[in-house]
Structure formats: C-alpha cells, structure tokens
Design an enzyme around this catalytic site. Structure first.
Site, PDB file in Angstrom:
ATOM      1  CG  ASP A   9      -2.037  -0.833   1.166  1.00 21.89           C
ATOM      2  OD1 ASP A   9      -2.186  -1.642   0.011  1.00 21.89           O
ATOM      3  OD2 ASP A   9      -2.824  -1.203   2.264  1.00 21.89           O
ATOM      4  CG  HIS A  10       2.294   2.575   3.308  1.00 25.67           C
ATOM      5  ND1 HIS A  10       1.305   3.611   3.709  1.00 25.67           N
ATOM      6  CD2 HIS A  10       2.092   1.762   4.616  1.00 25.67           C
ATOM      7  CE1 HIS A  10       0.522   3.488   4.633  1.00 25.67           C
ATOM      8  NE2 HIS A  10       0.930   2.204   5.171  1.00 25.67           N
ATOM      9  NE  ARG A  18       5.582  16.314  -4.818  1.00 26.58           N
ATOM     10  CZ  ARG A  18       6.619  16.795  -5.576  1.00 26.58           C
ATOM     11  NH1 ARG A  18       7.205  16.818  -6.516  1.00 26.58           N
ATOM     12  NH2 ARG A  18       7.721  17.450  -4.536  1.00 26.58           N
ATOM     13  CG  HIS A  43      -7.052  -1.377   2.755  1.00 30.75           C
ATOM     14  ND1 HIS A  43      -7.074  -1.152   3.870  1.00 30.75           N
ATOM     15  CD2 HIS A  43      -8.347  -1.470   2.379  1.00 30.75           C
ATOM     16  CE1 HIS A  43      -8.263  -0.777   4.185  1.00 30.75           C
ATOM     17  NE2 HIS A  43      -9.064  -1.045   3.187  1.00 30.75           N
ATOM     18  NE  ARG A  45      -8.550   3.802   3.867  1.00 32.21           N
ATOM     19  CZ  ARG A  45      -8.291   3.708   5.131  1.00 32.21           C
ATOM     20  NH1 ARG A  45      -7.540   2.881   5.806  1.00 32.21           N
ATOM     21  NH2 ARG A  45      -9.342   4.304   5.707  1.00 32.21           N
ATOM     22  CG  HIS A  50      -3.195   3.339   0.040  1.00 31.03           C
ATOM     23  ND1 HIS A  50      -3.868   2.398  -0.356  1.00 31.03           N
ATOM     24  CD2 HIS A  50      -3.152   3.649   1.563  1.00 31.03           C
ATOM     25  CE1 HIS A  50      -4.319   1.916   0.843  1.00 31.03           C
ATOM     26  NE2 HIS A  50      -4.059   2.807   1.971  1.00 31.03           N
ATOM     27  CD  GLU A  70      -5.194  -5.771   4.323  1.00 27.96           C
ATOM     28  OE1 GLU A  70      -4.636  -6.333   4.879  1.00 27.96           O
ATOM     29  OE2 GLU A  70      -5.099  -4.426   4.243  1.00 27.96           O
ATOM     30  CB  THR A 100      -3.036   2.932   8.968  1.00 27.35           C
ATOM     31  OG1 THR A 100      -2.864   1.365   8.217  1.00 27.35           O
ATOM     32  CG2 THR A 100      -2.525   2.691  10.375  1.00 27.35           C
ATOM     33  CG  HIS A 191      -2.247  -2.920  12.507  1.00 28.21           C
ATOM     34  ND1 HIS A 191      -2.717  -2.282  11.258  1.00 28.21           N
ATOM     35  CD2 HIS A 191      -1.994  -1.998  13.314  1.00 28.21           C
ATOM     36  CE1 HIS A 191      -2.796  -0.971  11.533  1.00 28.21           C
ATOM     37  NE2 HIS A 191      -2.418  -0.860  12.839  1.00 28.21           N
ATOM     38  N   GLY A 192       1.464  -3.413  12.537  1.00 30.24           N
ATOM     39  CA  GLY A 192       2.556  -2.695  13.230  1.00 30.24           C
ATOM     40  C   GLY A 192       3.712  -3.741  13.368  1.00 30.24           C
ATOM     41  CG  HIS A 214       4.759   1.850   7.789  1.00 29.80           C
ATOM     42  ND1 HIS A 214       5.820   2.205   8.532  1.00 29.80           N
ATOM     43  CD2 HIS A 214       4.494   3.147   6.997  1.00 29.80           C
ATOM     44  CE1 HIS A 214       6.251   3.350   8.374  1.00 29.80           C
ATOM     45  NE2 HIS A 214       5.244   4.105   7.596  1.00 29.80           N
TER      46      HIS A 214
END
Length: 240
Positions: A9-10, A18, A43, A45, A50, A70, A100, A191-192, A214
């Site tokens: 995702d990131h 941009r 994901h 969304r 993203h 997701e 997030t 997650h995390g 991430h």
C-alpha cells in the site's frame, strides 16, 4: 514458520503524494516476490487514498504467488472482488479519518451483514478472512459465520509501552490463535509488525501468514525492495 504477505500500500502512498506514476506498486510487487514474498497484500480503500482499482487489476494479472485483497464489506467492493477474483479477501474496518486501519472488525456488531458478504464471496470461490482483535467472542463469531481465515490484529502488541505489556499482548494473541484453530479457522496476523518484534508472533503455534507492509516499504526506500523482503524473511525465521 509462517509465510510472509508483503503489503505494498505505502508504495502507492508515495506515488499518490504527487498524483504521478511512480513508484509503481506493480513493479514493487514483482521485486517483493523476487525477494521471497509468499504473497502480495493490498487494501483498496473506498477513498482510494493509495491503491487504485487499476493497480488491483494489474496485480491480479502479474502476481505469481497469491493476491490478498483487503477491503471493506460494501456492495461496491464486493462487486469489484467478484469481478477480479483475488486469491483471498480480508474484510477490514474502514473509517475515512483514520491514517491506517485502527483495530479489528467488530463481527459481533454486524453478523447478518457480514454473513451475506462472506457467503457471496465464498460461493464465488474466494476464501474470506476477517481482520479481528484476539477476543474470544469475535473469534467465535467469525467461526460461526464460516470465514476460512481470521487475521489477528497485532497493533496492541506492536504498540505496547513496555516489555511486560508486550508480553501480555502476546499471550492474548496466543490464546486467540489457539481458540481459532480449535474452531477450525486458519490464522494469519498483521498490523504494526517490524523486523524487531515479528519473531515472537511468528513462533505462535498454528500461525500461517504474517501480513507486513510499512516497515518493509520503509526499509526498501533505503536498501531496495528485494533486500528488505529477504531481511524480513530472516527476521521471521530468527536469523536477522
């Protein structure tokens, strides 16, 4: 040891900053697989902050491992999933104001709605996972609804403020994992998770896959995606 699903995702977050064409999440997925990723997670969304629908379409054509999509349990997302048929779906909670995903899906609060979505997707041959907290009632409801998988939310473990608190959260995850397996539900987690906290979760009996994004993308900015993925595989195996 559990397998590794790399969430890209990131990579798209950097691109969308941009509104340009780079970095390309599809290229990132290819490099992640070359680095040893066992799956790719994205994901889509509702606000498309993203990952874009075009990304998912291209990933469906190019991912050689498996694609985990997701998404929120909405009619729009179900329609997209039925068209694209990812290898499996993870239903997640979604709020527009969050940075997030925060916390697990409350399956106890919406069983009828989730039952309809789960049945629709699984009857189309798409296994469904529910992203939930490691709470017995949530896990039991997930099993009753017929989800093939759950993904345990590891955020509380990752964000624990002391070693003692982290150990308590790890024990909660272990209990949740064991309960799900007793009920015949397969278990993923995410997650995390980072290179420095992933190993204890990887050692939980019955854990099948860890979805991590991430920290890998952050490291990839410095060392490249292939190396970042290889090193996460090492961290999972305890050799990092």
């Amino acid at each position: 040891m559990p397998t590794l699903g790399v969430n890209i995702d990131h990579v798209a977050t950097i691109r969308q900053a941009r509104r340009t064409v780079e970095p390309d999440p599809i290229a990132a997925a290819v490099l992640a697989e070359l680095g040893g990723a066992d799956g790719i997670t994205v994901h889509l969304r509702e606000d498309r902050r993203h990952i874009q629908e075009r990304d998912v379409r291209l990933l469906r054509q190019t991912v050689r491992t498996h694609l985990n999509l997701e998404m929120a349990a909405t009619a729009e997302m179900v329609a997209i999933a039925l068209e694209l048929k990812p290898d499996y779906i993870t239903l997640v909670p979604e709020r527009r104001e969050e940075i997030t995903t925060e916390g697990g899906l409350d399956v106890n609060g919406q069983p009828e709605r989730l039952q309809t979505v789960i049945d629709t997707l699984q009857q189309a041959g798409i296994p469904v996972s529910l992203f939930i907290d490691a709470e017995a009632k949530q896990i039991e409801t997930a099993a009753r609804l017929g989800a093939k998988f759950i993904e345990l939310h590891t955020g509380r473990y990752a964000e624990a403020g002391s070693p003692q608190a982290q150990q308590r959260e790890l024990e909660t995850l272990a209990q949740g994992c064991a309960r799900a397996i007793d009920l015949g539900v397969r278990v993923n987690a995410g997650h995390g998770l980072t290179y420095w906290n992933v190993r204890p979760v990887a050692l939980l009996p019955g854990m099948e896959e860890l979805n991590i994004g991430h920290t890998i993308v952050s490291r990839a900015v410095l060392v490249g995606m292939e190396r970042a993925v290889r090193e996460m595989k090492q961290a999972i195996q305890g050799t990092f």
